[in-house]
Design a protein around this motif. Sequence first.
Motif, PDB file in Angstrom:
ATOM      1  N   GLN A  29       0.832  -1.201   0.000  1.00  0.00           N
ATOM      2  CA  GLN A  29       0.000   0.000   0.000  1.00  0.00           C
ATOM      3  C   GLN A  29       0.863   1.246   0.000  1.00  0.00           C
ATOM      4  OE1 GLN A  29      -3.165  -0.506  -0.402  1.00  0.00           O
ATOM      5  NE2 GLN A  29      -3.608   1.678  -0.596  1.00  0.00           N
ATOM      6  N   ILE A  30       1.983   1.223   0.761  1.00  0.00           N
ATOM      7  CA  ILE A  30       2.930   2.355   0.754  1.00  0.00           C
ATOM      8  C   ILE A  30       3.468   2.573  -0.670  1.00  0.00           C
ATOM      9  CG2 ILE A  30       5.169   3.139   1.608  1.00  0.00           C
ATOM     10  CD1 ILE A  30       4.514   1.668   4.239  1.00  0.00           C
ATOM     11  N   GLY A  31       3.794   1.459  -1.352  1.00  0.00           N
ATOM     12  CA  GLY A  31       4.293   1.583  -2.744  1.00  0.00           C
ATOM     13  C   GLY A  31       3.262   2.181  -3.669  1.00  0.00           C
ATOM     14  N   ARG A  32       1.973   1.825  -3.476  1.00  0.00           N
ATOM     15  CA  ARG A  32       0.937   2.380  -4.349  1.00  0.00           C
ATOM     16  C   ARG A  32       0.850   3.892  -4.161  1.00  0.00           C
ATOM     17  NH1 ARG A  32      -1.983  -2.189  -2.428  1.00  0.00           N
ATOM     18  NH2 ARG A  32      -2.187  -3.812  -4.025  1.00  0.00           N
ATOM     19  N   ILE A  33       0.901   4.355  -2.873  1.00  0.00           N
ATOM     20  CA  ILE A  33       0.829   5.803  -2.626  1.00  0.00           C
ATOM     21  C   ILE A  33       2.028   6.500  -3.241  1.00  0.00           C
ATOM     22  CG2 ILE A  33       0.782   7.564  -0.817  1.00  0.00           C
ATOM     23  CD1 ILE A  33      -0.714   5.555   0.966  1.00  0.00           C
ATOM     24  N   ASP A  34       3.229   5.896  -3.110  1.00  0.00           N
ATOM     25  CA  ASP A  34       4.429   6.474  -3.761  1.00  0.00           C
ATOM     26  C   ASP A  34       4.236   6.552  -5.285  1.00  0.00           C
ATOM     27  OD1 ASP A  34       5.712   6.812  -1.376  1.00  0.00           O
ATOM     28  OD2 ASP A  34       6.795   4.886  -1.460  1.00  0.00           O
ATOM     29  N   GLY A  35       3.704   5.509  -5.835  1.00  0.00           N
ATOM     30  CA  GLY A  35       3.516   5.496  -7.288  1.00  0.00           C
ATOM     31  C   GLY A  35       2.501   6.525  -7.743  1.00  0.00           C
ATOM     32  N   THR A  36       1.422   6.688  -6.960  1.00  0.00           N
ATOM     33  CA  THR A  36       0.407   7.675  -7.335  1.00  0.00           C
ATOM     34  C   THR A  36       0.973   9.081  -7.322  1.00  0.00           C
ATOM     35  OG1 THR A  36      -1.322   6.253  -6.433  1.00  0.00           O
ATOM     36  CG2 THR A  36      -1.845   8.583  -6.757  1.00  0.00           C
ATOM     37  N   LEU A  37       1.747   9.401  -6.256  1.00  0.00           N
ATOM     38  CA  LEU A  37       2.361  10.731  -6.177  1.00  0.00           C
ATOM     39  C   LEU A  37       3.356  10.949  -7.323  1.00  0.00           C
ATOM     40  CD1 LEU A  37       2.904  10.980  -2.302  1.00  0.00           C
ATOM     41  CD2 LEU A  37       1.186  12.169  -3.670  1.00  0.00           C
ATOM     42  N   ALA A  38       4.144   9.909  -7.621  1.00  0.00           N
ATOM     43  CA  ALA A  38       5.116  10.045  -8.727  1.00  0.00           C
ATOM     44  C   ALA A  38       4.396  10.239 -10.069  1.00  0.00           C
ATOM     45  CB  ALA A  38       6.024   8.807  -8.781  1.00  0.00           C
ATOM     46  N   LEU A  39       3.287   9.521 -10.263  1.00  0.00           N
ATOM     47  CA  LEU A  39       2.537   9.666 -11.510  1.00  0.00           C
ATOM     48  C   LEU A  39       1.958  11.059 -11.654  1.00  0.00           C
ATOM     49  CD1 LEU A  39       1.356   8.374 -14.064  1.00  0.00           C
ATOM     50  CD2 LEU A  39      -0.595   7.613 -12.680  1.00  0.00           C
ATOM     51  N   LEU A  40       1.424  11.621 -10.541  1.00  0.00           N
ATOM     52  CA  LEU A  40       0.887  12.974 -10.600  1.00  0.00           C
ATOM     53  C   LEU A  40       1.989  13.992 -10.845  1.00  0.00           C
ATOM     54  CD1 LEU A  40      -1.720  12.836  -7.684  1.00  0.00           C
ATOM     55  CD2 LEU A  40      -2.189  12.955 -10.117  1.00  0.00           C
ATOM     56  N   ARG A  41       3.170  13.718 -10.274  1.00  0.00           N
ATOM     57  CA  ARG A  41       4.276  14.664 -10.436  1.00  0.00           C
ATOM     58  C   ARG A  41       4.786  14.662 -11.894  1.00  0.00           C
ATOM     59  NH1 ARG A  41       7.504  12.326  -7.415  1.00  0.00           N
ATOM     60  NH2 ARG A  41       6.748  13.233  -5.447  1.00  0.00           N
ATOM     61  N   GLN A  42       4.921  13.471 -12.507  1.00  0.00           N
ATOM     62  CA  GLN A  42       5.488  13.365 -13.860  1.00  0.00           C
ATOM     63  C   GLN A  42       4.426  13.539 -14.960  1.00  0.00           C
ATOM     64  OE1 GLN A  42       7.423   9.600 -13.986  1.00  0.00           O
ATOM     65  NE2 GLN A  42       8.943  10.111 -12.428  1.00  0.00           N
ATOM     66  N   GLY A  43       3.214  13.086 -14.663  1.00  0.00           N
ATOM     67  CA  GLY A  43       2.174  13.137 -15.683  1.00  0.00           C
ATOM     68  C   GLY A  43       2.201  11.897 -16.578  1.00  0.00           C
ATOM     69  N   ASP A  44       1.079  11.642 -17.282  1.00  0.00           N
ATOM     70  CA  ASP A  44       0.960  10.478 -18.167  1.00  0.00           C
ATOM     71  C   ASP A  44       0.334  10.936 -19.489  1.00  0.00           C
ATOM     72  OD1 ASP A  44       0.721   8.071 -19.381  1.00  0.00           O
ATOM     73  OD2 ASP A  44      -0.656   7.184 -17.926  1.00  0.00           O
ATOM     74  N   PRO A  45       1.160  11.092 -20.579  1.00  0.00           N
ATOM     75  CA  PRO A  45       0.621  11.590 -21.850  1.00  0.00           C
ATOM     76  C   PRO A  45      -0.386  10.641 -22.486  1.00  0.00           C
ATOM     77  CG  PRO A  45       3.012  11.795 -21.782  1.00  0.00           C
ATOM     78  CD  PRO A  45       2.621  10.946 -20.613  1.00  0.00           C
ATOM     79  N   GLN A  46      -0.331   9.352 -22.208  1.00  0.00           N
ATOM     80  CA  GLN A  46      -1.225   8.397 -22.851  1.00  0.00           C
ATOM     81  C   GLN A  46      -2.651   8.508 -22.350  1.00  0.00           C
ATOM     82  OE1 GLN A  46       0.482   4.536 -22.340  1.00  0.00           O
ATOM     83  NE2 GLN A  46       2.240   4.942 -23.675  1.00  0.00           N
ATOM     84  N   ARG A  47      -2.858   8.884 -21.086  1.00  0.00           N
ATOM     85  CA  ARG A  47      -4.238   8.857 -20.558  1.00  0.00           C
ATOM     86  C   ARG A  47      -5.117   9.983 -21.082  1.00  0.00           C
ATOM     87  NH1 ARG A  47      -3.955   7.440 -14.227  1.00  0.00           N
ATOM     88  NH2 ARG A  47      -6.184   7.778 -14.494  1.00  0.00           N
ATOM     89  N   PRO A  48      -4.793  11.300 -21.155  1.00  0.00           N
ATOM     90  CA  PRO A  48      -3.642  11.957 -20.540  1.00  0.00           C
ATOM     91  C   PRO A  48      -3.963  12.337 -19.087  1.00  0.00           C
ATOM     92  CG  PRO A  48      -4.847  13.516 -21.857  1.00  0.00           C
ATOM     93  CD  PRO A  48      -5.578  12.221 -21.993  1.00  0.00           C
ATOM     94  N   LEU A  49      -2.896  12.489 -18.299  1.00  0.00           N
ATOM     95  CA  LEU A  49      -3.063  12.828 -16.877  1.00  0.00           C
ATOM     96  C   LEU A  49      -1.963  13.796 -16.498  1.00  0.00           C
ATOM     97  CD1 LEU A  49      -4.423  12.382 -14.101  1.00  0.00           C
ATOM     98  CD2 LEU A  49      -2.835  10.496 -13.737  1.00  0.00           C
ATOM     99  N   PHE A  50      -2.340  15.071 -16.186  1.00  0.00           N
ATOM    100  CA  PHE A  50      -1.390  16.100 -15.760  1.00  0.00           C
ATOM    101  C   PHE A  50      -2.061  16.965 -14.686  1.00  0.00           C
ATOM    102  CE2 PHE A  50      -0.183  15.171 -20.131  1.00  0.00           C
ATOM    103  CZ  PHE A  50       1.180  14.936 -19.973  1.00  0.00           C
ATOM    104  N   LEU A  51      -1.243  17.492 -13.796  1.00  0.00           N
ATOM    105  CA  LEU A  51      -1.748  18.502 -12.857  1.00  0.00           C
ATOM    106  C   LEU A  51      -1.919  19.817 -13.588  1.00  0.00           C
ATOM    107  CD1 LEU A  51       0.309  17.843  -9.588  1.00  0.00           C
ATOM    108  CD2 LEU A  51      -2.130  17.456  -9.937  1.00  0.00           C
ATOM    109  N   PRO A  52      -3.022  20.544 -13.355  1.00  0.00           N
ATOM    110  CA  PRO A  52      -3.206  21.830 -14.024  1.00  0.00           C
ATOM    111  C   PRO A  52      -2.071  22.791 -13.659  1.00  0.00           C
ATOM    112  CG  PRO A  52      -5.260  21.076 -13.075  1.00  0.00           C
ATOM    113  CD  PRO A  52      -4.202  20.158 -12.555  1.00  0.00           C
ATOM    114  N   PRO A  53      -1.655  23.642 -14.565  1.00  0.00           N
ATOM    115  CA  PRO A  53      -0.559  24.601 -14.287  1.00  0.00           C
ATOM    116  C   PRO A  53      -1.072  25.783 -13.455  1.00  0.00           C
ATOM    117  CG  PRO A  53      -1.323  24.871 -16.525  1.00  0.00           C
ATOM    118  CD  PRO A  53      -2.077  23.704 -15.988  1.00  0.00           C
ATOM    119  N   ASN A  54      -1.463  25.447 -12.237  1.00  0.00           N
ATOM    120  CA  ASN A  54      -2.014  26.463 -11.321  1.00  0.00           C
ATOM    121  C   ASN A  54      -1.132  26.509 -10.073  1.00  0.00           C
ATOM    122  OD1 ASN A  54      -3.800  27.371  -8.954  1.00  0.00           O
ATOM    123  ND2 ASN A  54      -5.083  27.891 -10.740  1.00  0.00           N
ATOM    124  N   THR A  55      -0.842  27.741  -9.576  1.00  0.00           N
ATOM    125  CA  THR A  55       0.100  27.880  -8.442  1.00  0.00           C
ATOM    126  C   THR A  55      -0.466  27.256  -7.173  1.00  0.00           C
ATOM    127  OG1 THR A  55       0.915  29.923  -9.428  1.00  0.00           O
ATOM    128  CG2 THR A  55       1.429  29.544  -7.109  1.00  0.00           C
TER     129      THR A  55
END
Length: 590
Positions: A29-55
């Motif tokens: 479960q710890i690994g899943r949370i690490d992976g989720t945070l890393a995915l949000l940080r890097q983004g996924d062009p295939q889905r696509p999944l990115f954090l909005p460019p908001n401060t």
Amino acid sequence: MNSYRLSALLGRLETGDELGLVRNAATQQIGRIDGTLALLRQGDPQRPLFLPPNTKIRNSFSTITRHWQDGLRPMSRAILAQEVADPDAIRTFQKEADQFVAQVNTLVKLIEQDSELRTFWLRGSQLALLGLALVTTISIIFLLFSLIIEPVTRLYEGMSRMREAQFEVRLDVDSDDEFGQLAQGFNQMGDRLQDLYGNLEALVKVKTQALEEQNRELALLYDCSAFLQRPQPAEELCEGFLHRISEYFKADGGSVRIIDAQRGNVHMLVHHGVSDELVESEHCLKVGDCLCGEAVEKRIAVVHDMRRIDQAHEKQCYREGFVTVSVFHIFAHGQHVGFFNLHFRQPKVFNPHEKELLETLGQQLGIAIENMRLATREREMAISEERNLVAQGLHDSIAQGLNFLNLQVQMLEQSLKQGEIGDVAEIVPQLRAGVQESYEDVRELLHNFRSKLAEGSLTGSLETTIDKFRRQTGIEVDLISDGEGAPFPREQQLQLLFIVQEALSNVRKHAMATKVEIGLQDHQDFSLSIHDNGRGFDAATLSAKSEEHVGIHIMRERAARIGAELDVRSSVGLGTTVQLTLARAQRRAA
């Protein structure tokens, strides 16, 4: 959800049930949370999944990441590292997890708010673009109507009125674009149609006259061409030519003169409409004499106005009342053959088109005269060649036989003077045999010279010749024919027939054969072979005496006349083969 699941797994450590499985699940479960945070940080062009460019969103995500990395993650690792779970540590972790979940919830709300704002602006942009498209469409329709439809409508209305013979209609030219040019062209067309319609009758009359003139020219050209292609003497050829052009140009007189280049003379061949005195004085002119002789030197068409020539009264043609005398030359393949005159008692001016017509007719007459000369030379050459072959045939057969008889007669005369009756008895049978052989040679030569072909049939003529050879000699002859190639012209067929006759004659005289085979292969290439089973001869001796051997030289000349190759092969005791080959490139069409 992952945080609450991790809190639930750590809470199960207090009960002590299946500690190994619980620890493994918590670690995953710890690994899943690490992976989720890393995915949000890097983004996924295939889905696509990115954090909005908001401060705010970026700062909130950074707070969540630090809270996890610096707080919850180390606390969960420490609890999992204990052999016996500390309940206080677990409750502390659960409190921190509640705060972490609240931070995550805040981040999610910020993202949703940002998405709602972006959706609002997207819909606003779509509505704005839709409104702009509607305005643009309306503008384009208005422009199309004003710039295209309206000018086309005016043009269509103008064409409709023009179709009803209202040639005075004109369009307003209010622009310099394509429709303005089209309107200007329409107005020019209206001007032209109005002018043509007003002068239509005169134009039709002019065109009709031009067509009639062209038809007369074509009729003259066709008539002259057809007439000049007929085989006829030169006088009749030129007489008919002069009659036709004089009638066409309404000439009062004319003549055709031929150039003798070797002697530098110009001879009048035919004439009409001129006096005997003029014919007598100009029947033979030197090149350079009088007006016609000067035209020969210049080799250009000349039309003389006798009223403008100095000392014209000295010219016989002027004294006979001719005002205009024209000279047009006769050429054949660049060679100056002669010229023809047209005489007019009224002034006559030739336009360039009429001069060109007369020059063309002069070339036709020149080619006809040259063809007649070439045909005459060809007949002379054919007669000369055939006489040469006749002479060779006489020399190779009868002359040799007569020479033998002459020697025997001399020997007979000598034996009679010496009273040697025994020698006389031996010579007389030889004389009788020589006379009989010469008689047969004469009959065979006469038969060969009179040989004719059945219409278009080489095989039929060969069979006739072979049947006669069988009857005369009793020798068996087989004809083997293979193929039906293109028909030969009669000249080539006659030469082939003569070669077969000559070969059979040699078999009768020299071969002492009992059988002859004649092979005929007629495909694209033509091959003819005559083979006998006679005594044969030495080929080397034949090569050394080929010019003197009976018949061989004649056969070679006949083969050469049709472009064929003749080969004679023989060996002593093995018979003789005469092989003739005519390649497809040398075959002429019948």
